[in-house]
Design an enzyme around this catalytic site. Structure first.
Site, PDB file in Angstrom:
ATOM      1  CG  ASP A  82      -2.284   0.220   1.083  1.00 27.91           C
ATOM      2  OD1 ASP A  82      -2.693   0.503  -0.056  1.00 27.91           O
ATOM      3  OD2 ASP A  82      -3.034   0.096   2.079  1.00 27.91           O
ATOM      4  CD  GLU A 174     -12.204   0.031   3.198  1.00 23.91           C
ATOM      5  OE1 GLU A 174     -11.148   0.193   2.556  1.00 23.91           O
ATOM      6  OE2 GLU A 174     -12.260   0.093   4.447  1.00 23.91           O
TER       7      GLU A 174
HETATM    8  O1  KIV Z   1      -4.911  -1.057   4.189  1.00 28.35           O
HETATM    9  C1  KIV Z   1      -5.647  -2.045   4.059  1.00 28.35           C
HETATM   10  O2  KIV Z   1      -5.501  -3.062   4.737  1.00 28.35           O
HETATM   11  C2  KIV Z   1      -6.711  -1.977   3.067  1.00 28.35           C
HETATM   12  C3  KIV Z   1      -7.801  -2.991   3.163  1.00 28.35           C
HETATM   13  C4  KIV Z   1      -8.783  -2.590   4.188  1.00 28.35           C
HETATM   14  C5  KIV Z   1      -8.415  -3.231   1.836  1.00 28.35           C
HETATM   15  O3  KIV Z   1      -6.715  -1.092   2.265  1.00 28.35           O
END
Ligand code: KIV
Length: 261
Positions: A82, A174
């Site tokens: 991420d 989400e």
């Molecule tokens: O950061 C995360 O774990 C996410 C999930 C909730 C999809 O974006």
């Protein structure tokens, strides 16, 4: 064998995709052993593991640390890293940060919102991108369901299509109405991965701490498959009693160490 973006696109409509988050090496190893094909090292790490109130406190260095740990535990699993808050503000900044996550061990990166120029720039530089629409925790004012009004639903649909058009190979949906997730899933040629978006997505993702029951709270759309916080407390209590009563350590315990299968 580790799956690539094309493999996930090929799974659309034929095989539902299970995805879990992971932040540490042993948990990633257990997830890989369960044959889960894709792990998300999400910035949720900030809330569920680091004790922050928001994912906005997570830095690129935190993500590198956790992605490295997960990669060492799951060598053969596709890892999505991420991009934390503020690290994708413009195409060049996003590219530098995405390259850091790939260097740390990620196979692709995820970013929140329809940041079209950024997605295009990363894809142009051979970085596979996962989009994320609906509830966007990095910028949301509250955690209410998104897309209930027809205007908001149309906006989420438009964003999902724009994310796909920009070159993303997968998109996380989400906390949106199930009917909207169903529509987006039937319109997009790339897999949709739902979290609080109902059963019609091409796959589902859960935050591992929520699934394990490890922590203090769980979103209403998650499922708690175990209650690990309780187990930890029971183990700590038992250990404490055994130390106090001098039952532990005992002569019969071996300290040679074993690998569990
Ligand atoms: O950061 C995360 O774990 C996410 C999930 C909730 C999809 O974006």
């Amino acid at each position: 064998m580790k799956k690539n973006p094309q493999d996930f696109v090929a799974m659309k409509g034929s095989k539902p995709i299970p995805m879990l988050t992971a932040y540490t090496c042993p948990i990633a190893r257990s997830i890989e052993n369960a044959n889960i094909p894709v792990i998300l090292v999400g910035d949720t790490v900030g809330m569920v593991e680091m004790g922050f109130d928001s994912t906005r406190d997570v830095t690129i260095e935190h993500m590198e640390y956790h992605i490295g740990a997960v990669r060492r535990g799951a060598e053969n699993t596709h890892i999505i890293g991420d991009l934390p808050y503020g690290t994708d503000i413009d195409p060049e900044t996003a590219l530098t940060n995405a390259q850091r996550l790939i260097h740390a061990g990620a196979d692709s990166v995820k970013m929140e919102g329809p940041n079209i120029q950024v997605i295009q720039h990363l894809v142009k530089h051979n970085i596979p991108v996962v989009g994320h629409t609906g509830l966007l925790p990095q910028t949301a004012k509250n955690f209410k369901q998104v897309g209930q009004s027809s205007e908001e639903a149309a906006r989420v649909m438009k964003d999902a299509q724009a994310i796909w058009n920009a070159g993303a190979f997968m998109v996380v949906l989400e906390h949106i109405p199930y009917s909207l997730a169903n529509k987006i899933t039937s319109v997009l040629p790339i897999p949709t991965i739902g979290i609080g978006a109902g059963p019609d997505c091409d796959g589902q993702v859960l935050v591992i701490n929520d699934a394990l029951g490890l922590g203090d709270y769980w979103p209403p759309f998650s499922k708690q498959y175990a209650y690990i916080s309780k187990t930890i407390q029971e183990v700590a209590n038992e250990f404490s009693k055994e130390v106090e009563s001098m039952k532990f350590p005992s002569n019969i315990i071996s300290f040679t160490g074993t690998n569990r299968s």
